[in-house]
Structure formats: C-alpha cells, structure tokens
Design a protein around this motif. Structure first.
Motif, PDB file in Angstrom:
ATOM      1  N   CYS A  74      10.581  19.883   0.859  1.00 26.81           N
ATOM      2  CA  CYS A  74      10.586  19.307  -0.484  1.00 26.81           C
ATOM      3  C   CYS A  74      11.967  19.473  -1.099  1.00 26.81           C
ATOM      4  O   CYS A  74      12.938  19.832  -0.422  1.00 26.81           O
ATOM      5  CB  CYS A  74       9.506  19.988  -1.324  1.00 26.81           C
ATOM      6  SG  CYS A  74       9.032  19.107  -2.845  1.00 26.81           S
ATOM      7  N   GLN A  75      12.062  19.210  -2.419  1.00 27.96           N
ATOM      8  CA  GLN A  75      13.345  19.306  -3.084  1.00 27.96           C
ATOM      9  C   GLN A  75      13.935  20.694  -2.899  1.00 27.96           C
ATOM     10  O   GLN A  75      13.240  21.686  -3.035  1.00 27.96           O
ATOM     11  CB  GLN A  75      13.209  19.017  -4.577  1.00 27.96           C
ATOM     12  CG  GLN A  75      12.400  17.792  -4.915  1.00 27.96           C
ATOM     13  CD  GLN A  75      11.053  18.188  -5.427  1.00 27.96           C
ATOM     14  OE1 GLN A  75      10.160  18.440  -4.645  1.00 27.96           O
ATOM     15  NE2 GLN A  75      10.892  18.253  -6.716  1.00 27.96           N
ATOM     16  N   GLY A  76      15.229  20.749  -2.612  1.00 29.25           N
ATOM     17  CA  GLY A  76      15.870  22.031  -2.410  1.00 29.25           C
ATOM     18  C   GLY A  76      15.875  22.481  -0.960  1.00 29.25           C
ATOM     19  O   GLY A  76      16.545  23.443  -0.601  1.00 29.25           O
ATOM     20  N   ASP A  77      15.112  21.805  -0.120  1.00 30.49           N
ATOM     21  CA  ASP A  77      15.099  22.137   1.305  1.00 30.49           C
ATOM     22  C   ASP A  77      16.113  21.317   2.092  1.00 30.49           C
ATOM     23  O   ASP A  77      16.350  21.584   3.274  1.00 30.49           O
ATOM     24  CB  ASP A  77      13.702  21.909   1.901  1.00 30.49           C
ATOM     25  CG  ASP A  77      12.698  22.944   1.428  1.00 30.49           C
ATOM     26  OD1 ASP A  77      13.071  24.133   1.368  1.00 30.49           O
ATOM     27  OD2 ASP A  77      11.564  22.572   1.098  1.00 30.49           O
ATOM     28  N   LYS A  80      16.026  15.316   0.129  1.00 31.94           N
ATOM     29  CA  LYS A  80      15.242  16.501  -0.144  1.00 31.94           C
ATOM     30  C   LYS A  80      16.046  17.624  -0.720  1.00 31.94           C
ATOM     31  O   LYS A  80      15.640  18.747  -0.699  1.00 31.94           O
ATOM     32  CB  LYS A  80      14.548  16.972   1.110  1.00 31.94           C
ATOM     33  CG  LYS A  80      13.412  16.077   1.455  1.00 31.94           C
ATOM     34  CD  LYS A  80      12.554  16.636   2.516  1.00 31.94           C
ATOM     35  CE  LYS A  80      11.436  15.723   2.844  1.00 31.94           C
ATOM     36  NZ  LYS A  80      10.571  16.162   3.885  1.00 31.94           N
ATOM     37  N   LYS A  81      17.167  17.355  -1.167  1.00 34.30           N
ATOM     38  CA  LYS A  81      17.920  18.409  -1.777  1.00 34.30           C
ATOM     39  C   LYS A  81      17.868  18.177  -3.227  1.00 34.30           C
ATOM     40  O   LYS A  81      17.348  18.937  -3.998  1.00 34.30           O
ATOM     41  CB  LYS A  81      19.351  18.328  -1.322  1.00 34.30           C
ATOM     42  CG  LYS A  81      20.277  18.297  -2.445  1.00 34.30           C
ATOM     43  CD  LYS A  81      21.627  17.927  -1.971  1.00 34.30           C
ATOM     44  CE  LYS A  81      22.506  17.633  -3.098  1.00 34.30           C
ATOM     45  NZ  LYS A  81      23.793  17.355  -2.854  1.00 34.30           N
ATOM     46  N   ILE A  82      18.361  17.181  -3.561  1.00 30.12           N
ATOM     47  CA  ILE A  82      18.406  16.667  -4.878  1.00 30.12           C
ATOM     48  C   ILE A  82      17.330  15.654  -4.759  1.00 30.12           C
ATOM     49  O   ILE A  82      16.501  15.484  -5.589  1.00 30.12           O
ATOM     50  CB  ILE A  82      19.703  15.924  -5.045  1.00 30.12           C
ATOM     51  CG1 ILE A  82      20.812  16.795  -4.607  1.00 30.12           C
ATOM     52  CG2 ILE A  82      19.830  15.397  -6.399  1.00 30.12           C
ATOM     53  CD1 ILE A  82      22.098  16.131  -4.580  1.00 30.12           C
ATOM     54  N   GLY A  89      13.182  25.724  -1.059  1.00 29.41           N
ATOM     55  CA  GLY A  89      12.921  24.599  -1.945  1.00 29.41           C
ATOM     56  C   GLY A  89      11.574  24.706  -2.638  1.00 29.41           C
ATOM     57  O   GLY A  89      10.865  25.718  -2.535  1.00 29.41           O
ATOM     58  N   ALA A  90      11.201  23.655  -3.344  1.00 27.91           N
ATOM     59  CA  ALA A  90       9.967  23.658  -4.134  1.00 27.91           C
ATOM     60  C   ALA A  90       8.714  23.753  -3.280  1.00 27.91           C
ATOM     61  O   ALA A  90       8.677  23.280  -2.160  1.00 27.91           O
ATOM     62  CB  ALA A  90       9.913  22.395  -4.990  1.00 27.91           C
ATOM     63  N   ASP A  91       7.681  24.378  -3.844  1.00 31.65           N
ATOM     64  CA  ASP A  91       6.414  24.494  -3.123  1.00 31.65           C
ATOM     65  C   ASP A  91       5.447  23.389  -3.511  1.00 31.65           C
ATOM     66  O   ASP A  91       4.307  23.362  -3.065  1.00 31.65           O
ATOM     67  CB  ASP A  91       5.778  25.867  -3.361  1.00 31.65           C
ATOM     68  CG  ASP A  91       5.432  26.085  -4.818  1.00 31.65           C
ATOM     69  OD1 ASP A  91       5.878  25.293  -5.671  1.00 31.65           O
ATOM     70  OD2 ASP A  91       4.685  27.044  -5.108  1.00 31.65           O
TER      71      ASP A  91
END
Length: 279
Positions: free
Chosen positions: A223-226, A6-8, A172-174
């Motif tokens: 999500c991504q970035g979290d 969930k980061k990348i 991160g993304a919404d």
C-alpha cells in the motif's frame, strides 16, 4: 486512468475514497505540488493520490527483528532493499532523477523505526532507471555515504522465480488511506499471470511489470508508503531472492486489483552495471 504509485502513489486512499467519483488514480505517478486545493477537483484528486507518501502492508503481521535484514526505510516515504551494503535498490518513482544527492536518509537494521539500534545513513548519489517516464522501468539505486552492516538481498536474473507465493514487507499503510507504520509488516501474496493482470490493468507493461495479489478477495497487498520495497521469495535452494519492486496499483487490497511490481529479472543486468558505475 493514471497509475497510483505505492509510495506516494499507493497512498491515495483517504482522500481518494472521498473523491472516488472524481478520480481513482492507481498509486501516484510522481510527486505533485502542494497547491492541489487551488486546482480543479479532478486534478487536485489525482495529485493528492500521487503525492501522498504514507502507507503500509495491508493484511500483514509484524516482522521479527532480523527476519529481513536487508530491508531499508527511506526518508521520502519509500522502502528499499540493500543490493549492496552501501547501495539501496528502490523504485524510480521514489526519486527525482539522477545525480549527486545527499537529501535522503536510509534507516536499516531494525523493524521498529524507533528502535535505538537503528542505523541511519545519508545518500550521496541517486541513479534513476535510464529512460524512465512513468511506465515500466520502475527501479532506481541510491548510493549511501557508508555501508549498513546487514545482509544484502540478491536479485533474480531470470524469470524462473516469477511464480508461486511471494513475501512483501514494509512500513506503509495497513489500509487504503491509512498512515505509515512504526513497525514493519509482512505478508504473502500469490503470483498473478500477465493475461489476468492485463484484464485488471490494460496499461500493464508486460515483461517489465509483474502482478501479485488475491484477485477474488483482495484483503492482502502492499500500500502507500511501501513503494520501492522488495517482493521476494525463497529459491529451490532455500535462499531469499528479490523478484519485484513495489510499484503501483489501484487502491490497496481491492478485489480484482492486484499489486503491480517491477519485474526485477528484466533489469538485472542494468541494475548490476548501474551499481558498479556508482563506484
């Protein structure tokens, strides 16, 4: 199927959706190179999923300044929590091994990353979970050059809090395939038992990972970035405690695909010892 961190990792969305027929990697396992376009379509798709770092809480609302003072944003596109004022607990897949490292900037003290009150501190050392190979053990510590004067977040030392509803928060993304957020979002997600989660993800590492999310409808998720950010809840005594670390999942907020989190209590003793060894 490869895990999408969930980061990348939890970052796959946009291109992931367009390439869904080719690959649905669960949240990127590791940072890939930037030459995916030169590779076979399926390989390029997987690497894009695992490399994209943008993302945020899906279905969340804006956090209030000071609400979660231990929250930290890391410059590589991950989240984290202050385990100590000068030590950040994050995910192993957010870092590249252990050793001296002054390349990471931790931002704390704010919910809005453009807030003039933000505190930015460089890293001095990184400790990735010993034996981490992309399966389970998804935790790491980042030593900071100086303390961030905010409250720290205690970690769970047994599994008694691995139940009920949890809070997740991050920049991160919404939405799946979305962009990083300037302001921190927060949301509540319910515990998903191992048997149910195993039905969604056969590769789940029980005792090292736990799941949370709305199995029937999705809609709310990290999500991504979290990646690397904390999943936490209040104890019976009313104090916040960290029970999970945002790790991976298939897409973001998909029905039947809950978020997967590092089970902090399993590694509590190792985390405490590692933090002490960082000096």
């Amino acid at each position: 199927m490869q895990k999408q961190r969930k980061k990348i990792a939890r970052l796959i969305a946009g291109a992931a959706v367009a390439l869904a027929a080719v690959s649905l990697a669960p949240m990127g396992i590791a940072m890939a190179g930037e030459d995916g376009a030169k590779k076979a379509p399926s390989q390029a798709a997987v690497e894009q999923h695992s490399d994209d770092i943008s993302a945020k809480i899906v279905g969340g609302t804006e956090a209030e300044k000071g609400e979660f003072p231990w929250m930290v944003r890391l410059s590589m596109g991950c989240g984290g929590a202050l385990f100590e004022k000068d030590v950040v607990l994050t995910a192993a897949h957010c870092v590249d091994g252990s050793g001296p490292n002054d390349s990471i900037t931790a931002t704390g003290g704010v919910v809005d990353l453009e807030d003039s009150d933000k505190v930015e501190v460089k890293s001095t050392e990184v400790l990735q979970a010993p034996g981490y190979d992309g399966k389970g053990k998804d935790w790491a510590l980042i030593k900071l050059a100086e303390p961030i004067d905010q409250e720290t977040l205690p970690i769970a030392e047994d599994d008694s809090n691995n139940k009920g509803d949890f809070t997740i928060a991050g920049w991160g993304a919404d939405k799946e395939g979305g962009e990083q957020q300037q302001k921190m979002l927060k949301a509540e997600v319910p515990f998903v038992d191992d048997a149910t989660c195993k039905g969604a993800y056969s590769e789940l590492v029980e005792k090292e990972e736990l799941c949370a999310g709305f199995m029937d409808k999705g809609e709310i998720d990290s999500c991504q970035g979290d990646s690397g950010g904390p999943m936490f809840r209040k104890t019976e005594g009313g104090e916040f405690i960290q029970v999970g670390i945002v790790s991976w999942g298939e897409g973001c907020a998909r029905p039947g695909k809950p978020g997967v989190y590092t089970e902090v209590s399993t590694f509590a003793a190792d985390i405490k010892k590692a933090a002490a060894d960082l000096g």
